[in-house]
Design an enzyme around this catalytic site. Sequence first.
Site, PDB file in Angstrom:
ATOM      1  N   HIS A   1      45.190  41.593  34.715  1.00 31.58           N
ATOM      2  CA  HIS A   1      46.243  42.180  35.549  1.00 31.58           C
ATOM      3  C   HIS A   1      46.903  41.096  36.402  1.00 31.58           C
ATOM      4  O   HIS A   1      48.128  40.924  36.368  1.00 31.58           O
ATOM      5  CB  HIS A   1      45.621  43.267  36.438  1.00 31.58           C
ATOM      6  CG  HIS A   1      46.601  43.942  37.341  1.00 31.58           C
ATOM      7  ND1 HIS A   1      47.131  45.181  37.066  1.00 31.58           N
ATOM      8  CD2 HIS A   1      47.162  43.560  38.519  1.00 31.58           C
ATOM      9  CE1 HIS A   1      47.986  45.520  38.018  1.00 31.58           C
ATOM     10  NE2 HIS A   1      48.010  44.556  38.926  1.00 31.58           N
ATOM     11  N   GLU A   2      46.086  40.358  37.123  1.00 35.47           N
ATOM     12  CA  GLU A   2      46.649  39.322  38.006  1.00 35.47           C
ATOM     13  C   GLU A   2      47.322  38.221  37.177  1.00 35.47           C
ATOM     14  O   GLU A   2      48.322  37.649  37.596  1.00 35.47           O
ATOM     15  CB  GLU A   2      45.575  38.737  38.926  1.00 35.47           C
ATOM     16  CG  GLU A   2      44.909  39.761  39.873  1.00 35.47           C
ATOM     17  CD  GLU A   2      45.882  40.622  40.672  1.00 35.47           C
ATOM     18  OE1 GLU A   2      47.018  40.175  40.933  1.00 35.47           O
ATOM     19  OE2 GLU A   2      45.515  41.762  41.010  1.00 35.47           O
TER      20      GLU A   2
ATOM     21  N   HIS B   1      50.827  39.191  36.460  1.00 28.94           N
ATOM     22  CA  HIS B   1      51.671  38.816  37.601  1.00 28.94           C
ATOM     23  C   HIS B   1      51.910  37.304  37.598  1.00 28.94           C
ATOM     24  O   HIS B   1      53.017  36.828  37.851  1.00 28.94           O
ATOM     25  CB  HIS B   1      50.982  39.183  38.923  1.00 28.94           C
ATOM     26  CG  HIS B   1      50.975  40.655  39.250  1.00 28.94           C
ATOM     27  ND1 HIS B   1      52.124  41.395  39.338  1.00 28.94           N
ATOM     28  CD2 HIS B   1      49.954  41.505  39.549  1.00 28.94           C
ATOM     29  CE1 HIS B   1      51.808  42.656  39.675  1.00 28.94           C
ATOM     30  NE2 HIS B   1      50.495  42.744  39.802  1.00 28.94           N
TER      31      HIS B   1
HETATM   32 ZN    ZN Z   1      49.511  44.528  40.447  1.00 32.03          ZN
END
Ligand code: ZN
Length: 515
Positions: free
Chosen positions: A278-279, A282
Amino acid sequence: MATGTLNSNATVPAHYAELCRQARRAATLGSIGSLVSWDQETYMPPAAGEFRAEQLAELAELAHKAATDPRRGELIAACEGDAGLMGDPTSEAARNVREFRRDYTLATKLPTDLVSEMARTCSQAQEVWKEARAKSDFAMFRPLLEKIFGLARRKAECYGWPKNGEPYDALLDEYEPGATSAEVHAVFVPLRERLSALIARVSGKPRPSDAVLHIKAPADRQHALGLDVLRAMGFDLEAGRLDTTTHPFCSGMAPGDTRLTTRYRDEKFTDALYGTMHEAGHGLYEQGLPKRERFGQPLGDAVSLGIHESQSRLWENFVGRSPAFWRWAWPLARKHFGAALDGFGEAEIVKAVNLVTPSYIRVEADEATYNLHIMLRFELERAMLRGDLKIADLAGEWRTRFKQYLGIEVPDDRRGCLQDVHWSAGLIGYFPTYTLGNLYAAQLWETISRQMATIEADISAGKFIPLRDWLRSAIHVHGRRYQAAELCHRATGAALSADPLMRHLEGRAAMVYGL
Ligand code: ZN
């Protein structure tokens, strides 16, 4: 004044050049703040906390001064009045100036007394909220929540909202520029109805085992697996890091410097794995922004929280929970965790990471039910801001709607309306961006699957670079050149809709539960 075309090497107007220089200096200051905050969350010794708050306050004041500097206003006005610069509204300079104006307006519209009262109230509210949550005592938090919504209402009035709009639009616009409550509502309603129906269908089916998630996996082995996945995703570790913290985050703090954090528990190694993916989603966005040339300019910056979240969710859910991903990642997990995985296989893990289970806590929710948690919050905060729902009635209304959407009774307010930090921190209008991220991700994913014939085979082989590069050219490189809705339309050929996300979730449920 020097003028000319805006091709590279050509002269740009002095006011535009000064505006970009000033913005770069302000962003440089901001990047120092981010580095200091990152340190606070990772390696800072506890005793440094008090002085760290002073350091951050000092930097925040400098950053606010730069963002509201009257000189910046003059430079923006000079650019806007420059026909040569603004003649083509689609040019890079014109887009930059439009967004510089937007930021300047937002930064200067709030009176100082409102900003400081908001900061004071929220810092007090955070402490009271923590205690109220621990005691599951909504009445204790209520007076401060009333005050926060009153201040948020004043803030919305200062910003203003579009004709035929409502106060919520003004707050949402801070996080998702250009989006309105009515548009969000129009996408959320069909999504909510179809999701509730899906959950009801799943709840009657036998639940596959998730025993594979409960093997013991040492933190250092999980870290090694996470790094393997990061490298395969194309996250540049020469221009970034992965560290551990209590609340995972990504900070794209500076050109060439994107920091990710994750956390490890002995149980459920997939929490850290998906947290890292997830990170990293980003992080890939941050690494793909044209920061070297455009640091401080809107065109070098992320477009919205919803689009940012679409990048993280795409990697975490659409890639990371797919059977194709586990074809590649299962042998890798076996390599790192060894005998602990004996007796399990790819099929078990794919089912285990795609279970649909209604639960009370948003941050622990699965991919499908998560969106219902968000829609509930969106509806309630919108109604409270309008005055249609009294703050005093929040806890009761939460329970009623929760039961209606997720089919389970909320046992107490700690696991109900007191669970999130957002409202106590004054973040009203923020929640919808999480589900917007899922919706954008699903729509991008359908487009990718259509355009990249080999995507599934690539993922099964651990070849993620073509996907990263697709996202880079469709999303990352544009910065804030287009607003989110326009960017989505350009990348996918359609306006945002609930259909792709529902097709995805129904497909996964069919795979796991044989619907
Ligand atoms: Zn997020």
